[in-house]
Design a protein around this motif. Sequence first.
Motif, PDB file in Angstrom:
ATOM      1  N   MET A 116       0.829  -1.204   0.000  1.00 64.69           N
ATOM      2  CA  MET A 116       0.000   0.000   0.000  1.00 64.69           C
ATOM      3  C   MET A 116       0.866   1.258   0.000  1.00 64.69           C
ATOM      4  N   MET A 130      -5.153   4.781   0.806  1.00 73.95           N
ATOM      5  CA  MET A 130      -5.055   3.524   0.064  1.00 73.95           C
ATOM      6  C   MET A 130      -5.720   2.383   0.839  1.00 73.95           C
ATOM      7  N   LEU A 131      -5.442   2.333   2.146  1.00 73.89           N
ATOM      8  CA  LEU A 131      -6.049   1.283   2.971  1.00 73.89           C
ATOM      9  C   LEU A 131      -7.567   1.453   3.049  1.00 73.89           C
ATOM     10  N   ARG A 134      -9.041   0.073  -0.051  1.00 72.92           N
ATOM     11  CA  ARG A 134      -9.027  -1.392  -0.038  1.00 72.92           C
ATOM     12  C   ARG A 134     -10.148  -1.928   0.855  1.00 72.92           C
TER      13      ARG A 134
END
Length: 176
Positions: A116, A130-131, A134
Amino acid sequence: VDILVNNAGGPPPGDFRDWDRAAWIAAIEANMLTPIELMKATIDAMAARGFGRVVNITSGAVKAPIDTLGLSNGARSGLTGFVAGLARQSRLASHNVTINNLLPGFFDTDRIRTTMANAAAKSGKSIDEMLDGRRATIPARRLGTAEEFGAACAFLCSAQGSYITGQNWLLDGGGF
């Protein structure tokens, strides 16, 4: 050896056009051949003793391949196919030796955080962004934990897991 848990780090992501033969051989060696050799070295003695558990940690990409993980997809799928036949041999299953695969999806691990971080650096987003992106793709809306993964592995290694063999357990929060 009564319990064998095979786990190898995944090969690097990329485009298959950039991988030479050596990259393929390294991926197959680490993620397919080494676990097979370890099983070969242990399962007959397990059967002779009347107890044995083998758990191979592969990847959710075995069921839902990821475009940039071709090396991993190929090598781990090869192991999964091999295990499907081996685990069903009556000389193992009838002697209380089980062989299963755990297929993790996105778990909160150093590797995922590194992946990530690399993606964040390329996109200009933060790692948290980014997390969050996801997590939004996972029906459970979170990453798995090491404790959850460990409990699943422990169950497959237990006496209570004796009727489960040749299976691929996908642990992905409902993503597949």
